[in-house]
Design a protein around this motif. Structure first.
Motif, PDB file in Angstrom:
ATOM      1  N   PRO A  55       0.923  -1.176   0.111  1.00  0.00           N
ATOM      2  CA  PRO A  55      -0.044   0.004   0.016  1.00  0.00           C
ATOM      3  C   PRO A  55       0.812   1.438  -0.047  1.00  0.00           C
ATOM      4  N   HIS A  56       2.307   1.073   0.108  1.00  0.00           N
ATOM      5  CA  HIS A  56       3.046   2.344   0.173  1.00  0.00           C
ATOM      6  C   HIS A  56       3.654   2.445  -1.139  1.00  0.00           C
ATOM      7  N   LYS A  57       2.874   3.325  -2.157  1.00  0.00           N
ATOM      8  CA  LYS A  57       3.141   3.311  -3.436  1.00  0.00           C
ATOM      9  C   LYS A  57       3.500   4.656  -3.921  1.00  0.00           C
ATOM     10  N   VAL A  58       4.315   4.785  -4.838  1.00  0.00           N
ATOM     11  CA  VAL A  58       4.864   6.144  -5.446  1.00  0.00           C
ATOM     12  C   VAL A  58       4.691   6.029  -6.861  1.00  0.00           C
ATOM     13  N   TYR A  59       4.162   7.190  -7.463  1.00  0.00           N
ATOM     14  CA  TYR A  59       4.250   7.360  -8.835  1.00  0.00           C
ATOM     15  C   TYR A  59       5.324   8.219  -9.197  1.00  0.00           C
ATOM     16  N   VAL A  60       6.213   7.815 -10.242  1.00  0.00           N
ATOM     17  CA  VAL A  60       7.273   8.578 -10.588  1.00  0.00           C
ATOM     18  C   VAL A  60       7.221   8.775 -12.060  1.00  0.00           C
ATOM     19  N   GLY A  61       7.542  10.240 -12.066  1.00  0.00           N
ATOM     20  CA  GLY A  61       7.280  10.826 -13.414  1.00  0.00           C
ATOM     21  C   GLY A  61       8.390  11.425 -14.105  1.00  0.00           C
ATOM     22  N   ASN A  62       8.328  11.983 -15.344  1.00  0.00           N
ATOM     23  CA  ASN A  62       9.282  12.539 -16.098  1.00  0.00           C
ATOM     24  C   ASN A  62      10.699  11.795 -15.996  1.00  0.00           C
ATOM     25  N   LEU A  63      10.609  10.387 -16.452  1.00  0.00           N
ATOM     26  CA  LEU A  63      11.758   9.572 -16.545  1.00  0.00           C
ATOM     27  C   LEU A  63      12.260   9.791 -18.009  1.00  0.00           C
ATOM     28  N   ALA A  64      13.512   9.426 -18.184  1.00  0.00           N
ATOM     29  CA  ALA A  64      14.188   9.402 -19.346  1.00  0.00           C
ATOM     30  C   ALA A  64      13.413   8.006 -20.219  1.00  0.00           C
ATOM     31  N   TRP A  65      13.362   8.049 -21.595  1.00  0.00           N
ATOM     32  CA  TRP A  65      12.780   6.899 -22.336  1.00  0.00           C
ATOM     33  C   TRP A  65      13.578   5.617 -22.077  1.00  0.00           C
ATOM     34  N   SER A  66      14.964   5.667 -21.812  1.00  0.00           N
ATOM     35  CA  SER A  66      15.802   4.681 -21.445  1.00  0.00           C
ATOM     36  C   SER A  66      15.537   3.953 -20.132  1.00  0.00           C
ATOM     37  N   ARG A  86       7.722  -0.754 -11.633  1.00  0.00           N
ATOM     38  CA  ARG A  86       6.738  -1.001 -12.998  1.00  0.00           C
ATOM     39  C   ARG A  86       7.287   0.466 -13.788  1.00  0.00           C
ATOM     40  N   VAL A  87       7.621   0.131 -14.982  1.00  0.00           N
ATOM     41  CA  VAL A  87       7.709   1.351 -16.047  1.00  0.00           C
ATOM     42  C   VAL A  87       6.733   0.867 -17.064  1.00  0.00           C
ATOM     43  N   LEU A  88       5.683   1.769 -17.146  1.00  0.00           N
ATOM     44  CA  LEU A  88       4.602   1.417 -18.142  1.00  0.00           C
ATOM     45  C   LEU A  88       5.300   1.614 -19.538  1.00  0.00           C
ATOM     46  N   TYR A  89       4.751   0.502 -20.443  1.00  0.00           N
ATOM     47  CA  TYR A  89       5.206   0.391 -22.019  1.00  0.00           C
ATOM     48  C   TYR A  89       4.162   0.556 -22.958  1.00  0.00           C
ATOM     49  N   ASP A  90       4.550   1.565 -23.691  1.00  0.00           N
ATOM     50  CA  ASP A  90       3.607   1.934 -24.930  1.00  0.00           C
ATOM     51  C   ASP A  90       3.876   1.032 -26.055  1.00  0.00           C
ATOM     52  N   ARG A  91       2.917  -0.033 -26.256  1.00  0.00           N
ATOM     53  CA  ARG A  91       2.906  -1.026 -27.232  1.00  0.00           C
ATOM     54  C   ARG A  91       2.906  -0.443 -28.557  1.00  0.00           C
ATOM     55  N   LYS A  92       1.948   0.659 -28.724  1.00  0.00           N
ATOM     56  CA  LYS A  92       1.828   1.428 -30.010  1.00  0.00           C
ATOM     57  C   LYS A  92       3.161   1.995 -30.472  1.00  0.00           C
ATOM     58  N   ARG A  93       3.804   2.657 -29.645  1.00  0.00           N
ATOM     59  CA  ARG A  93       5.161   3.386 -30.319  1.00  0.00           C
ATOM     60  C   ARG A  93       6.327   2.472 -29.831  1.00  0.00           C
ATOM     61  N   GLY A  94       6.074   1.241 -29.302  1.00  0.00           N
ATOM     62  CA  GLY A  94       7.336   0.435 -29.095  1.00  0.00           C
ATOM     63  C   GLY A  94       8.465   0.732 -28.123  1.00  0.00           C
ATOM     64  N   LYS A  95       8.049   1.777 -27.067  1.00  0.00           N
ATOM     65  CA  LYS A  95       9.138   2.119 -26.132  1.00  0.00           C
ATOM     66  C   LYS A  95       8.369   2.561 -24.777  1.00  0.00           C
ATOM     67  N   ASN A  96       9.122   2.486 -23.577  1.00  0.00           N
ATOM     68  CA  ASN A  96       8.663   2.931 -22.491  1.00  0.00           C
ATOM     69  C   ASN A  96       7.970   4.203 -22.305  1.00  0.00           C
ATOM     70  N   ARG A  97       6.952   4.375 -21.540  1.00  0.00           N
ATOM     71  CA  ARG A  97       6.459   5.461 -21.070  1.00  0.00           C
ATOM     72  C   ARG A  97       7.206   6.316 -20.281  1.00  0.00           C
ATOM     73  N   VAL A  98       6.930   7.662 -20.012  1.00  0.00           N
ATOM     74  CA  VAL A  98       7.851   8.298 -18.995  1.00  0.00           C
ATOM     75  C   VAL A  98       7.505   8.475 -17.899  1.00  0.00           C
ATOM     76  N   TYR A  99       6.876   7.350 -17.157  1.00  0.00           N
ATOM     77  CA  TYR A  99       6.470   7.146 -15.885  1.00  0.00           C
ATOM     78  C   TYR A  99       6.352   5.812 -15.479  1.00  0.00           C
ATOM     79  N   GLY A 100       6.485   5.538 -14.174  1.00  0.00           N
ATOM     80  CA  GLY A 100       6.420   4.320 -13.737  1.00  0.00           C
ATOM     81  C   GLY A 100       6.155   4.371 -12.012  1.00  0.00           C
ATOM     82  N   PHE A 101       5.946   3.037 -11.327  1.00  0.00           N
ATOM     83  CA  PHE A 101       5.224   3.201  -9.960  1.00  0.00           C
ATOM     84  C   PHE A 101       6.270   2.213  -9.208  1.00  0.00           C
ATOM     85  N   LEU A 102       6.598   2.587  -7.944  1.00  0.00           N
ATOM     86  CA  LEU A 102       7.368   1.772  -6.857  1.00  0.00           C
ATOM     87  C   LEU A 102       6.428   1.652  -5.762  1.00  0.00           C
TER      88      LEU A 102
END
Length: 137
Positions: A55-66, A86-102
């Protein structure tokens, strides 16, 4: 469930029970798909890794694509035990999105991680915010 034994115990205790005036039907997913027991499917390991989140979860935004989940885990482990990344992945573009969760194992670790908001990680200024569970409100 983490094992076939736990799944069988859940089925035994819940199948046929009453929930809000309705009878529950609890079966193995292999039973539902094929309509008959598939013993091979029931005894194999799950195909996908199970992600446990706290339940102790954070959003991490403005990540580099890599940035990869391993990178986030390594960076944020200095604040405590990282339960999941978790870093979310955009299947349409074929690369990571710029945010994730920990997820962290305690509220203190979460607070320490949130203090990194505004710091630079992989050349980008991080945005770290607590995830609010709407079900608890």
């Amino acid at each position: 469930m983490s094992s076939i034994t736990e799944a069988k115990a859940a089925i035994a205790s819940l199948d046929g029970s009453d929930l809000g005036g309705r009878e529950l039907r609890v079966k193995f997913s292999a039973d539902m798909v094929t309509g008959r027991k598939n013993a091979e499917a029931l005894n194999t390991a799950p195909k996908k890794d199970i992600v446990f989140e706290s339940p102790h979860k954070v959003y991490v935004g403005n990540l580099a694509w890599s940035v990869r989940p391993e990178d986030l885990r390594e960076h944020f482990s200095q604040f405590g035990t990282v339960v999941s990344t978790r870093v979310l992945y955009d299947r349409k573009r074929g690369k990571n999105r710029v945010y994730g969760f920990l997820s962290f194992s305690s509220a203190d670790e979460l607070k320490a991680a949130m203090e990194t908001s505004g710091s630079v990680f992989h050349g980008r200024t991080l945005l770290v915010r607590e995830v609010i569970n709407r079900e608890e409100q």
